[in-house]
Design a protein around this motif. Structure first.
Motif, short mmCIF file in Angstrom:
data_model
loop_
_atom_site.label_atom_id
_atom_site.label_comp_id
_atom_site.label_asym_id
_atom_site.label_seq_id
_atom_site.Cartn_x
_atom_site.Cartn_y
_atom_site.Cartn_z
N ARG A 113 34.11 33.13 38.78
CA ARG A 113 34.37 33.45 40.36
C ARG A 113 33.00 34.25 40.63
O ARG A 113 32.46 34.03 41.58
CB ARG A 113 35.50 34.62 40.70
CG ARG A 113 35.25 34.86 42.13
CD ARG A 113 36.17 36.12 42.03
NE ARG A 113 35.32 37.34 41.44
CZ ARG A 113 34.26 37.85 42.35
NH1 ARG A 113 33.59 37.38 43.31
NH2 ARG A 113 33.50 38.81 41.38
N LEU A 136 44.02 37.54 40.01
CA LEU A 136 43.89 36.74 38.73
C LEU A 136 44.82 37.12 37.71
O LEU A 136 44.32 37.46 36.80
CB LEU A 136 42.47 36.67 38.18
CG LEU A 136 41.32 36.08 39.29
CD1 LEU A 136 39.90 36.11 38.77
CD2 LEU A 136 41.74 34.87 39.79
N TRP A 147 37.47 24.17 36.76
CA TRP A 147 37.84 25.43 36.96
C TRP A 147 37.64 25.82 38.22
O TRP A 147 38.15 26.87 38.81
CB TRP A 147 36.83 26.29 36.03
CG TRP A 147 37.38 26.28 34.56
CD1 TRP A 147 38.25 25.25 33.83
CD2 TRP A 147 37.01 27.27 33.59
NE1 TRP A 147 38.41 25.77 32.54
CE2 TRP A 147 37.87 27.11 32.42
CE3 TRP A 147 36.42 28.54 33.44
CZ2 TRP A 147 37.81 27.79 31.26
CZ3 TRP A 147 36.30 29.37 32.37
CH2 TRP A 147 37.03 28.84 31.29
N SER A 148 36.38 25.30 39.11
CA SER A 148 36.22 25.64 40.46
C SER A 148 37.40 25.37 41.37
O SER A 148 37.84 26.49 41.93
CB SER A 148 34.97 25.01 40.76
OG SER A 148 33.93 25.11 40.02
N LEU A 186 40.33 27.85 40.48
CA LEU A 186 39.91 29.38 41.02
C LEU A 186 40.18 29.33 42.23
O LEU A 186 40.78 30.33 42.61
CB LEU A 186 38.46 29.51 40.50
CG LEU A 186 37.82 30.91 41.34
CD1 LEU A 186 38.63 32.07 40.81
CD2 LEU A 186 36.51 30.89 41.14
N LEU A 232 38.03 33.26 34.31
CA LEU A 232 38.06 32.96 35.74
C LEU A 232 37.32 33.83 36.52
O LEU A 232 36.65 33.60 37.37
CB LEU A 232 39.30 32.50 36.25
CG LEU A 232 39.79 31.05 36.04
CD1 LEU A 232 41.19 31.05 36.66
CD2 LEU A 232 39.10 30.02 36.29
#
Length: 421
Positions: free
Chosen positions: A177, A113, A46-47, A50, A173
């Motif tokens: 974040r 996003l 996910w990092s 993102l 997300l």
């Protein structure tokens, strides 16, 4: 020599100014001291996802408008995700920091996003995952990493899996974040044609209101060891051997770096001379230190013919075992010269300087001067390297990977037998 200065905004964001007189360019690096290491298995990747997504739109600019704005002033913008940090980077002409800071602040704090963009970007990252799987000298390192840190964030790919990134939603997300880029973990570093007063003004304007709840701290990592092998129709065997060692914050960090340099860091190294020059077993063979804040691995990589894989593994094990018996003064002097040269050469790049300063602040709370680092390198003696050599062998654990023709899969056994008996 002008030294980098460190400032802290009221919300905890730290700012490093590293002016280099006489330059016509500057580099800005905004680094969050969090990355894939804080992910659980369900949010693996996910990092990195993102980092991709913020470039699809932020602060009212579209993806195209973001890059056009920066490139229109002669600048370049990029980003990278690692296990322990995420970095947003811009290179600009003198006077371009104003726009670069504003754009990166939007990426970090105000990404759009959009749900449609997310669907498409999950597909793009899926292709990145597939590309890595088709690249032998990428996947053999991932196999070794998985074996070294099994069932831990450090043992999972930074890219994640199709399943894990497919679980991401815009809202999830957005929450990720806020945790990943929270102000307590942010460092704004600039180098080159930089005015300190201007940089502080821009940092306060663009990051002074940054907010977010910090992510849970990364769990401690443990080197488990193990092996991963895969037979594949390739021209070469790809081998990685890892042994447990210290992290960046450990007092023996520079001893480890020098150890790796002597073992296999260059053409004069023991591995290169023995495996390639004397025996012709491999074209590519080297040793390296893969280090994180609290843990590390001493690694050997080689690409060779499958028929030579087991013999090369024995040679690598033999050279590692011999290192525990000590090194010569000439070897130590060469390694120190190489390590210091690499450091000073990197400092000729403003982006490398900014990235290095940000990393040092995250690890040590302040930027380190080149003289200070050189002094630490010079202080290492042969006894320190002997201690490293004994320490990597003492646990009797290794993480081993082999990818290639079936004959290559004998290499892990050969390495362990030669090193541990």
């Amino acid at each position: 020599m002008t030294l980098a200065s460190l400032h802290t905004l009221s919300n905890g964001v730290r700012v490093v100014c590293d002016p280099v007189p006489g330059l016509e360019t500057a580099a800005l690096s905004v680094v969050a001291g969090r990355g894939a290491r804080v992910e659980d298995a369900g949010r693996s990747g996910w990092s990195h996802l993102l980092e991709h997504m913020v470039f699809k739109g932020a602060g009212g600019r579209s993806a195209q408008e973001i890059v056009e704005a920066v490139e229109g002033q002669g600048g370049q913008i990029n980003a990278a995700t690692g296990y322990e940090r995420t970095s947003f980077q811009a290179r600009t002409l003198a006077g371009g920091l104003d726009l670069a800071s504003a754009v990166i602040a939007d990426l970090v704090q105000r990404p759009t996003l959009d749900a449609g963009d997310l669907v498409r970007e999950i597909q793009v990252v899926g292709q990145e995952i597939a590309e890595a799987a088709d690249t032998p000298d990428d996947i053999v390192f991932e196999m070794a990493q998985e074996a070294a840190f099994e069932d831990q964030p450090l043992g999972r790919s930074i890219l994640g899996t199709d399943a894990s990134i497919g679980r991401a939603t815009p809202q999830a997300l957005a929450e990720w974040r806020a945790a990943l880029y929270a102000p307590d973990a942010l460092v704004v570093a600039a180098s080159g044609a930089v005015d300190e007063d201007e940089l502080l003004r821009l940092a306060e304007r663009d990051f002074g209101e940054a907010a977010g709840a910090p992510a849970p701290p990364a769990l401690g990592a443990a080197f488990t060891g193990g092996r991963r092998t895969a037979a594949k129709s390739l021209e070469q065997a790809n081998l990685v051997f890892l042994l447990p060692t210290v992290g960046v914050r450990d007092p023996d960090y520079f001893a480890l770096r020098l150890y790796a340099e002597i073992l296999g860091g260059g053409m004069a190294s023991r591995l290169f001379q023995e495996a390639r020059e004397k025996r012709g077993l491999a074209y590519a063979v080297d040793a390296y230190a893969e280090t994180y804040s609290d843990v590390g691995a001493l690694g050997v990589f080689a690409g060779c013919a499958a028929k030579d894989a087991a013999e090369l593994a024995k040679v690598a094990a033999g050279e590692i075992a011999a290192m525990a018996d000590g090194v010569t003064e000439a070897e130590l002097a060469r390694a120190k010269a190489q390590l210091k040269a690499a450091m000073f050469m990197a400092r000729e790049s403003t982006l490398a300087r900014a990235e290095q300063a940000a990393g040092q602040v995250l690890l040590f709370g302040r930027p380190l001067s080149p003289a200070e680092i050189a002094e630490q390198i010079d202080s290492v003696g042969a006894a320190d390297l002997a201690r490293i050599g004994a320490a990597v062998l003492e646990p009797r654990r290794a993480a081993l990977s082999a990818l290639g023709p079936k004959g290559a899969l004998k290499a892990p056994d050969a390495f362990e037998r030669a090193l541990f008996g």
